[in-house]
Design a protein around this motif. Structure first.
Motif, PDB file in Angstrom:
ATOM      1  N   ARG A 187     -13.309 -22.978  50.715  1.00  0.00           N
ATOM      2  CA  ARG A 187     -13.304 -23.135  49.354  1.00  0.00           C
ATOM      3  C   ARG A 187     -14.081 -24.672  49.334  1.00  0.00           C
ATOM      4  N   THR A 190     -20.424 -23.681  43.803  1.00  0.00           N
ATOM      5  CA  THR A 190     -19.191 -24.086  44.414  1.00  0.00           C
ATOM      6  C   THR A 190     -18.578 -23.287  45.758  1.00  0.00           C
ATOM      7  N   TYR A 191     -19.617 -22.674  46.246  1.00  0.00           N
ATOM      8  CA  TYR A 191     -19.008 -21.947  47.524  1.00  0.00           C
ATOM      9  C   TYR A 191     -20.500 -22.090  48.731  1.00  0.00           C
ATOM     10  N   CYS A 196      -9.721 -28.357  47.512  1.00  0.00           N
ATOM     11  CA  CYS A 196     -11.193 -27.718  47.020  1.00  0.00           C
ATOM     12  C   CYS A 196     -12.354 -27.938  47.702  1.00  0.00           C
ATOM     13  N   HIS A 197     -11.947 -28.747  48.834  1.00  0.00           N
ATOM     14  CA  HIS A 197     -13.361 -29.184  49.480  1.00  0.00           C
ATOM     15  C   HIS A 197     -13.223 -28.935  51.160  1.00  0.00           C
ATOM     16  N   SER A 235     -22.633 -20.845  40.986  1.00  0.00           N
ATOM     17  CA  SER A 235     -22.014 -22.045  40.328  1.00  0.00           C
ATOM     18  C   SER A 235     -22.094 -23.057  41.370  1.00  0.00           C
ATOM     19  N   VAL A 242     -21.148 -25.103  35.291  1.00  0.00           N
ATOM     20  CA  VAL A 242     -20.377 -24.676  36.376  1.00  0.00           C
ATOM     21  C   VAL A 242     -19.250 -24.003  35.670  1.00  0.00           C
ATOM     22  N   LEU A 294     -18.086 -20.373  36.527  1.00  0.00           N
ATOM     23  CA  LEU A 294     -16.751 -20.091  37.370  1.00  0.00           C
ATOM     24  C   LEU A 294     -15.714 -19.125  36.467  1.00  0.00           C
ATOM     25  N   ARG A 317     -16.061 -26.484  47.654  1.00  0.00           N
ATOM     26  CA  ARG A 317     -16.665 -26.502  45.932  1.00  0.00           C
ATOM     27  C   ARG A 317     -17.843 -27.492  45.905  1.00  0.00           C
ATOM     28  N   ALA A 318     -18.841 -26.916  45.380  1.00  0.00           N
ATOM     29  CA  ALA A 318     -20.284 -27.470  45.191  1.00  0.00           C
ATOM     30  C   ALA A 318     -20.798 -27.637  46.732  1.00  0.00           C
ATOM     31  N   ASP A 373     -23.360 -30.086  36.174  1.00  0.00           N
ATOM     32  CA  ASP A 373     -22.114 -29.571  35.944  1.00  0.00           C
ATOM     33  C   ASP A 373     -21.780 -28.969  34.903  1.00  0.00           C
TER      34      ASP A 373
END
Ligand code: HEC
Length: 301
Positions: free
Chosen positions: A211, A99-100, A206-207, A97, A30, A34, A213-214, A27
């Motif tokens: 989007r 996150t995609y 975000c999930h 990152s 990241v 970003l 993330r991670a 982490d």
């Protein structure tokens, strides 16, 4: 000139190889990645604009063959290439990152092919072939750019092709399974009736979908079980060992605490989510213990 060309080719090879790197899963970096990646949406407009200008120059050249456009063409191509490199680098940073979701890969490959096609365009321009051939080549480069740009747009704005009137109509007309139920009979799953609404409030920003993330999508039980870049987000029957619960339980000021931003998960919701992971996976809504009944979302329609 030759050295510069070889340097560019090397750069392309290195960037191509970089697309094969595995995104960070720790982490620490990241946030920085970003941050740098924030510039990507801005930078991608430079190669778009510069290449459009280059095509315009070519078009002027077709209209007025007497004009000497080669230096302008070369300038436009070189500017498109380097601005493209800048856009690619910031995009690469976003990819790294982690996150995609995977949808970023095709976009990245297409962007790389665009850079390669610009390189070829410049090379052929220097060789000096006829204007007509340059025209066809420019069309090909534009095609690749359009495709890469479209894929990028899908990641940030969703697929506009899906919002075409006839597609929307088709989606409306497709019957949704299981909505035709007698009112008193609730056959929804625990997840659908009570867990999803909580996640929708606190996590899906975000999930979900584009989007994720991670790489973590939280819209279905199986997607959560599958997890993101660090593997399963929940372990059936082992709530305390599940990353999802561990992240929720971190102190709010911890950068890894989930959700990253308010609204946070309430203690009651946390208790319910723990029950769900330990006992509620794949269960029906009527199996929810009565103390959690308030989480059941009323059926609509
Ligand atoms: C504002 C955005 C945001 C919200 C809201 C959010 N997350 Fe995250 N989440 C992230 C980002 C960014 C990462 C990747 C960085 C990290 O691991 O901290 C992440 C990573 C994770 C991971 C680690 C995934 C992996 O495989 O590494 C889990 C688990 C997680 N989130 C769970 C949740 C849960 C549960 C919620 C809701 C209660 C939630 N998140 C809400 C942004 C968010």
């Amino acid at each position: 000139m030759k050295i510069l060309r070889e340097a560019k080719l090397c750069l392309l090879v290195v960037l191509g190889a970089a697309t094969q790197l595995v995104p960070f899963s720790s982490d620490g970096p990241v946030k920085w990645l970003l941050f740098v990646g924030e510039f990507h949406p801005l930078f991608v407009h430079f190669p778009l604009g510069l290449w459009a200008a280059t095509v315009l120059i070519l078009w002027v050249g077709f209209r007025s063959p007497a004009l000497v456009i080669e230096p302008w063409l070369r300038g436009g191509t070189v500017a498109s290439f380097w601005s493209g490199i800048l856009a690619f680098l910031t995009g690469l940073v976003l990819y790294l990152s982690g996150t995609y979701g995977d949808e970023i890969l095709l976009h990245m490959y297409a962007a790389w092919v665009f850079l390669l096609s610009l390189f070829i365009f410049e090379y052929v321009l220097e060789k000096g072939v006829g204007m007509k051939k340059m025209g066809w080549l420019a069309l090909a480069v534009s095609g690749v750019l359009g495709y890469a740009g479209h894929l990028g747009g899908v990641i940030t704005h969703g697929d506009f092709l899906e919002s075409l009137p006839w597609e929307v109509q088709a989606a409306v007309e497709t019957p949704v399974k299981g909505t035709v139920l007698p009112e008193h009979e609730d056959s929804r799953s625990v997840f659908e009736a009570a867990v999803y609404p909580i996640l929708d409030d606190k996590c899906l920003l975000c999930h979900a979908d584009r989007r994720a993330r991670a790489g973590l999508t939280m819209t279905t039980e199986s997607a959560i079980l599958k997890g993101g870049v660090s593997g399963a987000a929940i372990l059936a029957g082992e709530a305390e060992a599940s990353m999802m619960i561990q992240r929720i339980q971190l102190p709010e000021e911890d950068p890894l605490h989930m959700p990253m931003t308010e609204p946070f998960v309430t203690p009651d919701e946390e208790a319910f989510l723990i029950w769900w992971i330990n006992e509620g996976l794949n269960k029906k809504v009527y199996e929810i213990p009565v103390q959690f009944a308030s989480f059941i979302e009323p059926m609509t329609e």
